[in-house]
Design a protein around this motif. Structure first.
Motif, PDB file in Angstrom:
ATOM      1  N   ASP A  87       0.867  -1.185   0.000  1.00  0.00           N
ATOM      2  CA  ASP A  87       0.000   0.000   0.000  1.00  0.00           C
ATOM      3  C   ASP A  87       0.903   1.234   0.000  1.00  0.00           C
ATOM      4  OD1 ASP A  87      -3.013   0.932   0.672  1.00  0.00           O
ATOM      5  OD2 ASP A  87      -1.579   2.241   1.680  1.00  0.00           O
ATOM      6  N   ASP A  89       2.254   4.861   0.658  1.00  0.00           N
ATOM      7  CA  ASP A  89       2.098   5.881   1.697  1.00  0.00           C
ATOM      8  C   ASP A  89       2.215   7.267   1.059  1.00  0.00           C
ATOM      9  OD1 ASP A  89       2.001   3.857   3.604  1.00  0.00           O
ATOM     10  OD2 ASP A  89       4.184   3.875   3.876  1.00  0.00           O
ATOM     11  N   LYS A  92      -2.484   9.528  -1.450  1.00  0.00           N
ATOM     12  CA  LYS A  92      -3.747  10.270  -1.445  1.00  0.00           C
ATOM     13  C   LYS A  92      -3.507  11.772  -1.449  1.00  0.00           C
ATOM     14  CE  LYS A  92      -8.219  10.583   0.918  1.00  0.00           C
ATOM     15  NZ  LYS A  92      -8.266  12.047   0.887  1.00  0.00           N
ATOM     16  N   ASN A  95      -2.514  12.775  -4.954  1.00  0.00           N
ATOM     17  CA  ASN A  95      -3.662  12.663  -5.859  1.00  0.00           C
ATOM     18  C   ASN A  95      -4.663  13.795  -5.637  1.00  0.00           C
ATOM     19  OD1 ASN A  95      -4.761  11.009  -7.976  1.00  0.00           O
ATOM     20  ND2 ASN A  95      -6.358  10.364  -6.564  1.00  0.00           N
ATOM     21  N   ASP A  96      -4.894  14.140  -4.367  1.00  0.00           N
ATOM     22  CA  ASP A  96      -5.869  15.192  -4.057  1.00  0.00           C
ATOM     23  C   ASP A  96      -5.352  16.584  -4.370  1.00  0.00           C
ATOM     24  OD1 ASP A  96      -7.548  13.218  -3.191  1.00  0.00           O
ATOM     25  OD2 ASP A  96      -7.211  13.559  -1.047  1.00  0.00           O
ATOM     26  N   HIS A 100      -5.649  13.987 -10.497  1.00  0.00           N
ATOM     27  CA  HIS A 100      -5.645  12.562 -10.816  1.00  0.00           C
ATOM     28  C   HIS A 100      -4.674  12.225 -11.949  1.00  0.00           C
ATOM     29  CE1 HIS A 100      -8.938  11.621  -8.134  1.00  0.00           C
ATOM     30  NE2 HIS A 100      -9.617  12.645  -8.607  1.00  0.00           N
ATOM     31  N   GLY A 103      -1.570  11.696 -10.216  1.00  0.00           N
ATOM     32  CA  GLY A 103      -1.726  10.475  -9.430  1.00  0.00           C
ATOM     33  C   GLY A 103      -1.607   9.231 -10.286  1.00  0.00           C
ATOM     34  N   GLY A 129      -6.772   1.318  -6.817  1.00  0.00           N
ATOM     35  CA  GLY A 129      -6.283   2.435  -6.020  1.00  0.00           C
ATOM     36  C   GLY A 129      -4.767   2.429  -5.962  1.00  0.00           C
ATOM     37  N   ASP A 130      -4.225   2.453  -4.754  1.00  0.00           N
ATOM     38  CA  ASP A 130      -2.768   2.432  -4.577  1.00  0.00           C
ATOM     39  C   ASP A 130      -2.309   1.132  -3.915  1.00  0.00           C
ATOM     40  OD1 ASP A 130      -3.862   2.866  -2.104  1.00  0.00           O
ATOM     41  OD2 ASP A 130      -2.563   4.530  -1.552  1.00  0.00           O
TER      42      ASP A 130
END
Length: 480
Positions: A87, A89, A92, A95-96, A100, A103, A129-130
């Motif tokens: 996953d 770290d 997000k 990306n935010d 995108h 991202g 997702g990631d």
């Protein structure tokens, strides 16, 4: 048509008969149709069904198919298979904030880095997702599997250049092994997922191998997450803050506990991080702030308008743009100024944004304290420029008293520094009379701890107790 063209040509052959009036076959009609485009479309659809369109890696369906056959082969040949749950770290936030399109590029780059660290017959898939999963068959030992996981971690953590942006992300990787950690696909993925969450719990950016204890940890966390909604809003506690010179009540610190139906009374270190991860910390913090203001308004009415209520604010809540407005609203609603808002000292890492927030609170008339001073990121240089009004000495320092001459010297130096910077000081975690006496001798004006009062429900402190404890010498008489 050349032979090379025929090799790549897919045709559909159709033969039918032509008969006369008596039903006798006169001739055959044979037709050929070029269906190469149809076959190509079928291959593309099959690829899309088993692969991630963004990265080109396999997807969950391909993982299910390949891992099942790989586990069967490993079982018959008594081999070890490593399963890694990865996953990213910090993805997000990128990306935010950057969009995108950036991202997506980060995901593609991370996927490429993962593939470059594994063998051709290993399998890397993107779950969505990631999140990624890597299957490493035929490892000689668990140590070899962990070595590969750490190579992947180092590769992902290296800075990446995306257009004009130089970005850094990390990864939390959980590793499980067949056959010792699970016999089926679902068991192995669950084990690797549990190990990944343990890696995040330990601080992210690391590799964690599965152990049986992790299952219970994950179940406990899930239980806490599911039961947290609304439960904490019935468990406010307060602890007295004592004027050490006059041995009387100065104010309170608002605390929160969770009386969980299964695990009993839980302290904040057991659930605050979960509340931050799930986004509940803002609503919990807002409720605590409102209840604290309402309570101090009630206690101040008998004539103790100098009482204060210290309220701990989480890093996430404090950094929110809405916090100052919320604080103004609470002050206006209850017509009381909470004299002290405590912030965790990790806030000092982001000096410029924190200074702006602290200045805003001081303009409202609210004083600000740094909690757990001396433990973590405290900076004496920053204290000179950050307009806080109080520091709270961490319990880990106080517990060493009476200690050695070196311990006493450290406390004397802290008090001298605070005086030079015109800062108020509170010593936390005072548990004995001797500790109180030493602190008083060194000039510490305020203390809190079990010796002076354990955290209790706010309703346990009635108006009569507030009035009596406000008299000079009250606590000295109580603790004789």
């Amino acid at each position: 048509m050349s032979r090379s063209m025929l090799r790549g040509l897919f045709t559909l052959l159709h033969i039918c008969t032509v008969k006369d009036q008596h039903g006798e076959v006169l001739q055959f009609v044979q037709t050929f149709s070029d269906i190469s485009a149809i076959r190509k479309a079928e291959r593309q659809l099959l690829h899309l069904a088993y692969h991630d369109p963004l990265t080109g890696l396999g997807n969950r369906y391909l993982l299910d198919q390949n891992l099942e056959s790989e586990l069967a082969r490993a079982l018959s040949h008594k081999r070890i298979v490593a399963i890694m749950f990865i996953d990213l770290d910090g993805f997000k936030a990128i990306n935010d904030s950057l969009g995108h399109h950036i991202g997506d590029r980060v995901i593609q780059e991370a996927a490429g880095r993962i593939v470059r660290q594994i063998r051709r017959h290993d399998e890397a898939v993107r779950l969505g997702g990631d999140e990624f999963v890597v299957m490493i068959p035929d490892v000689l030992s668990s140590g070899e599997g962990l070595l590969v996981a750490n190579k992947i971690l180092r590769s992902i953590s290296a800075p990446m250049q995306i257009d004009e942006q130089k970005l850094v992300i990390g990864a939390s990787i959980g590793v499980a092994f067949f056959p010792q950690d699970g016999q089926t696909l679902s068991d192995l993925l669950s084990a690797a997922d549990s190990a990944m969450y343990e890696a995040k719990r330990q601080g992210k950016g690391r590799v964690c191998a599965y152990s049986s204890d992790l299952v219970e940890n994950v179940r406990t966390r899930l239980n806490l997450e599911q039961g947290m909604h609304g439960a904490l809003q019935r468990n406010e506690f307060v602890q007295p803050v004592i004027d050490l010179y006059e041995s009387r009540l100065m104010g309170f610190e608002a605390l929160i506990r969770w009386n969980h139906p299964e695990f009993g009374l839980l302290f904040p270190d057991k659930f605050i991080s979960i509340a931050e991860d799930t986004g509940l910390i803002e609503s919990i913090g807002s409720w605590v702030l409102d209840q604290a203001a309402a309570q101090i308004k009630k206690w101040a009415q008998p004539g103790r308008d100098d009482l204060f209520m210290a309220v701990n604010v989480s890093a996430r809540q404090f950094r929110g743009n809405y916090f100052l407005n919320e604080l103004k609203t609470v002050i206006q609603r209850h017509n009381i100024l909470p004299e002290q808002i405590e912030i965790t000292e990790s806030m000092l890492q982001d000096f410029h944004s924190i200074r702006k927030m602290v200045l805003g609170m001081r303009e409202l008339g609210v004083s600000v304290a740094i909690e757990d001073f001396g433990n973590g990121y405290s900076s004496l240089a920053l204290l000179k420029y950050l307009p806080v009004s109080r520091i709270k000495i961490d319990r880990s320092f106080v517990i060493s008293l009476p200690g050695t001459a070196r311990d006493v010297g450290l406390f004397s130096a802290i008090m001298q520094m605070a005086n030079s910077l015109e800062l108020n000081v509170t010593a936390e975690g005072v548990e004995t009379f001797d500790q109180s006496q030493i602190l008083r001798t060194m000039g510490y004006p305020a203390v809190q701890g079990y010796f002076w009062g354990r955290p209790k429900a706010a309703e346990d402190y009635d108006e009569a107790w507030i009035k009596n404890s406000s008299v000079s010498g009250y606590f000295l008489a109580e603790n004789k």
